[in-house]
Write a protein that holds these residues in place. Structure first.
Motif, PDB file in Angstrom:
ATOM      1  N   GLY A 125      -5.418   6.793   7.088  1.00 18.61           N
ATOM      2  CA  GLY A 125      -5.498   7.876   6.400  1.00 18.61           C
ATOM      3  C   GLY A 125      -7.028   8.968   6.713  1.00 18.61           C
ATOM      4  N   PHE A 126      -6.660   9.984   7.026  1.00 22.94           N
ATOM      5  CA  PHE A 126      -6.871  11.664   7.174  1.00 22.94           C
ATOM      6  C   PHE A 126      -8.868  11.709   7.185  1.00 22.94           C
ATOM      7  N   ASP A 127      -8.758  10.832   5.788  1.00 24.10           N
ATOM      8  CA  ASP A 127     -10.234   9.968   5.644  1.00 24.10           C
ATOM      9  C   ASP A 127     -10.960   9.086   6.048  1.00 24.10           C
ATOM     10  N   GLY A 128     -10.424   8.103   6.995  1.00 18.70           N
ATOM     11  CA  GLY A 128     -10.460   7.201   7.826  1.00 18.70           C
ATOM     12  C   GLY A 128     -10.721   5.838   7.208  1.00 18.70           C
ATOM     13  N   VAL A 129      -9.926   5.880   6.778  1.00 19.07           N
ATOM     14  CA  VAL A 129      -8.749   4.461   5.874  1.00 19.07           C
ATOM     15  C   VAL A 129      -8.075   3.953   6.397  1.00 19.07           C
ATOM     16  N   LEU A 130      -7.825   2.588   6.279  1.00 25.90           N
ATOM     17  CA  LEU A 130      -6.972   2.176   7.242  1.00 25.90           C
ATOM     18  C   LEU A 130      -6.439   1.525   6.477  1.00 25.90           C
ATOM     19  N   ARG A 131      -4.387   1.736   6.134  1.00 27.38           N
ATOM     20  CA  ARG A 131      -4.582   0.295   4.804  1.00 27.38           C
ATOM     21  C   ARG A 131      -3.104  -0.158   4.899  1.00 27.38           C
ATOM     22  N   LEU A 133      -5.005 -12.832   2.068  1.00 29.81           N
ATOM     23  CA  LEU A 133      -3.507 -13.246   2.890  1.00 29.81           C
ATOM     24  C   LEU A 133      -3.380 -14.601   2.271  1.00 29.81           C
ATOM     25  N   SER A 134      -2.154 -14.358   1.987  1.00 24.87           N
ATOM     26  CA  SER A 134      -1.633 -15.427   1.317  1.00 24.87           C
ATOM     27  C   SER A 134      -0.958 -17.017   2.357  1.00 24.87           C
ATOM     28  N   GLY A 135      -1.069 -17.782   2.446  1.00 24.20           N
ATOM     29  CA  GLY A 135      -1.006 -18.887   3.382  1.00 24.20           C
ATOM     30  C   GLY A 135      -1.626 -19.007   4.405  1.00 24.20           C
ATOM     31  N   GLY A 136      -0.787 -18.629   6.003  1.00 29.17           N
ATOM     32  CA  GLY A 136      -1.255 -17.836   6.464  1.00 29.17           C
ATOM     33  C   GLY A 136      -1.035 -16.652   7.221  1.00 29.17           C
ATOM     34  N   VAL A 137      -0.580 -15.518   6.428  1.00 29.89           N
ATOM     35  CA  VAL A 137       0.062 -14.361   5.982  1.00 29.89           C
ATOM     36  C   VAL A 137      -1.034 -13.622   5.613  1.00 29.89           C
ATOM     37  N   LEU A 138      -1.230 -11.994   6.166  1.00 24.39           N
ATOM     38  CA  LEU A 138      -1.981 -11.520   5.722  1.00 24.39           C
ATOM     39  C   LEU A 138      -1.013 -10.220   5.539  1.00 24.39           C
ATOM     40  N   THR A 139      -1.395 -10.253   4.099  1.00 25.05           N
ATOM     41  CA  THR A 139      -0.175  -9.325   3.282  1.00 25.05           C
ATOM     42  C   THR A 139      -1.041  -8.024   2.905  1.00 25.05           C
ATOM     43  N   SER A 140      -2.351  -8.035   3.278  1.00 23.00           N
ATOM     44  CA  SER A 140      -2.799  -6.779   2.660  1.00 23.00           C
ATOM     45  C   SER A 140      -4.025  -6.179   3.476  1.00 23.00           C
ATOM     46  N   ALA A 141      -4.498  -5.323   3.907  1.00 16.88           N
ATOM     47  CA  ALA A 141      -6.074  -4.831   4.817  1.00 16.88           C
ATOM     48  C   ALA A 141      -6.506  -3.223   4.167  1.00 16.88           C
ATOM     49  N   ASP A 142      -7.769  -3.152   3.829  1.00 14.76           N
ATOM     50  CA  ASP A 142      -8.150  -1.822   3.614  1.00 14.76           C
ATOM     51  C   ASP A 142      -9.261  -1.948   3.914  1.00 14.76           C
ATOM     52  N   ILE A 143      -9.496  -0.972   4.835  1.00 16.32           N
ATOM     53  CA  ILE A 143     -10.995  -0.832   6.544  1.00 16.32           C
ATOM     54  C   ILE A 143     -11.212   1.024   6.026  1.00 16.32           C
ATOM     55  N   ALA A 144     -12.399   0.560   6.255  1.00 16.73           N
ATOM     56  CA  ALA A 144     -12.815   1.976   6.377  1.00 16.73           C
ATOM     57  C   ALA A 144     -13.386   2.801   8.078  1.00 16.73           C
ATOM     58  N   PHE A 145     -13.435   3.068   8.195  1.00 13.59           N
ATOM     59  CA  PHE A 145     -13.621   3.346  10.045  1.00 13.59           C
ATOM     60  C   PHE A 145     -15.027   3.990   9.730  1.00 13.59           C
ATOM     61  N   ARG A 146     -15.654   3.356  10.075  1.00 11.64           N
ATOM     62  CA  ARG A 146     -17.316   4.145  10.064  1.00 11.64           C
ATOM     63  C   ARG A 146     -18.365   3.762  11.928  1.00 11.64           C
ATOM     64  N   GLY A 147     -18.870   4.977  12.281  1.00  6.84           N
ATOM     65  CA  GLY A 147     -19.124   4.733  13.569  1.00  6.84           C
ATOM     66  C   GLY A 147     -21.186   5.438  13.205  1.00  6.84           C
TER      67      GLY A 147
END
Length: 430
Positions: free
Chosen positions: A285-291, A370-384
């Motif tokens: 995302g342009f807002d610095g959020v990874l989905r 995570l479903s079992g050992g599988v990553l199904t979704s991630a939502d990460i805000a990038f801040r420094g």
């Protein structure tokens, strides 16, 4: 924030003719091998422990790093007389260096848990020993693993955020409180040396810190285990920025197991970038959020332990937002396993100099499923984050506790509030 360079976008290729099909097939195989190499090996040439977990496979040997550390440590050389390390990473590191080995040994040698009354728990916390507050519930087995130990007791399956090593009658007893079980308290015997721990605790200089339950009824309604410090609190003033532009798209694709040579990519109207490979979609995302979402359900993926779930997600963060977080670290703040579905939910928050960072408009800095050992979704805000060189002096903890009581009670917590354009230290009530 630097704008993304859209000139690098590649049009999709179509196979024309038998020869080109063979060439493309060969290139695809080569690309998959390259992707495996990127996902499976770190820069020093060692196998990355989370690569197998991303593919839903188990690994017999893993190395674990602490995803959470105590943000409050209280040493008590004698009844009701405390020395607290809070709101300072330097002081917390000193206390952790002094007492973490003792906590590791206590967890590793813990006997079978016995439920005790809140009065017994508070007597242990107020008496000689060491108290740890991680600000988040984790299984005791995870705490032990992060400290380099292993547990045999059934207490390993219990979760806690508050632990205490109590010195009494020539023995060291492990106490802990299960927040999610209506604050039930437990204790376990340990094989820890009484004289060694007592000697270390006796070196602590009392600083006037008190638990709220020791000050009752002055602060009725305030979390009884909130630690009131006597000295004014001074913390660093911070700057903050969107740090996503400092991390390459190729790095983000690789850390999530996506092949930069096989993805289809396109821009969105707001300047965000979208990458698609099979059932996996990554949006920067342009807002610095990874989905990230992965709709494919890998059959036969094995359930993983809480420690493995934490390690997988922690390493993804280390290879993404953690690369450009400045003076901040990403620490585990929530973990939950849905017993009916086997799905994990894990959340992380930025921590700067012993203070959690609260992001305006978000409940967390990062969330993984995570479903079992599988990553199904991630939502990460990038801040420094960086230090300005100035200092902030928030309301003293005792005065804030009085405000919380007058406002109806709760747990006070000193945090940095990141409102996108500005960061300030303030008290929040949880």
């Amino acid at each position: 924030m630097r704008k993304f360079d859209f000139s690098r976008f590649r049009p999709s290729r179509r196979a024309i003719g038998c020869v080109q099909s063979l060439v493309i097939a060969a290139l695809a195989v080569s690309a998959m091998l390259l992707a495996f190499g990127r996902a499976g090996f770190s820069l020093d040439g060692s196998i990355s422990p989370y690569a197998d977990a991303l593919r839903g496979e188990a690994s017999s040997e893993r190395e674990y790093s602490a995803a959470a550390q105590p943000l409050c440590v209280v040493a008590t050389p004698e009844e009701g007389v405390h020395a607290a390390a809070m709101y300072s990473s330097r002081e917390l590191e000193e206390f952790n260096a002094r007492y973490s080995a003792a906590l590791a040994e206590a967890l590793g040698s813990a006997g079978e848990p016995e439920e005790v009354s809140l009065e017994a728990w508070e007597q242990a916390v107020s008496g000689p020993g060491v108290y740890f507050d991680y600000y988040t519930d984790c299984q005791l087995s995870s705490f032990a693993i992060w400290l380099g130990s292993e547990m045999d007791s059934s207490a390993a399956g219990h979760s806690a955020r508050r632990l205490c090593l109590s010195l009494s009658d020539g023995e060291v007893t492990l106490y802990y409180m299960r927040e999610r079980s209506h604050r039930a308290a437990y204790r376990c015997t340990t094989e820890l040396s009484y004289s060694e721990l007592a000697g270390r605790v006796s070196e602590s200089e009392p600083d006037g810190a008190r638990f709220v339950f020791e000050l009752a009824p002055e602060f009725d309604g305030v979390d009884p285990y909130f630690v009131v410090v006597s000295e004014p609190v001074e913390v660093h003033a911070l700057t903050a920025e969107n740090s996503m532009s400092r991390v390459s798209e190729q790095q983000l694709l690789a850390v999530l197991g996506m092949n930069s040579n096989l993805v289809r990519d396109y821009p969105e109207a707001d300047g965000s970038l979208v990458y698609v490979e099979g059932e996996a979609t990554l949006r920067l995302g342009f807002d610095g959020v990874l989905r990230y979402t992965n709709r494919s359900a890998l059959e036969g993926s094995s359930p993983i332990s809480p420690s493995d779930a934490v390690e997988l997600t922690r390493r993804i963060l280390a290879g993404s937002a953690g690369l450009e977080s400045g003076v901040a670290e990403l620490r585990l703040s929530y973990i939950y396993l849905d017993g009916s579905t086997g799905e994990y939910t894990l959340r992380y928050d930025y921590v700067v100099d012993g203070l959690p960072v609260s992001l305006a408009g978000r409940e967390y800095a990062a969330e993984f499923k995570l479903s079992g050992g599988v990553l199904t979704s991630a939502d990460i805000a990038f801040r420094g984050y960086g230090y300005t060189g100035a200092a902030e002096r928030p309301l003293p903890s005792r005065l804030n506790a009085a405000v919380v009581r007058a406002s109806g009670g709760g747990e006070p917590r000193l945090c940095y509030l990141d409102a996108s354009g500005a960061v300030s230290a303030c008290w929040l009530t949880i």
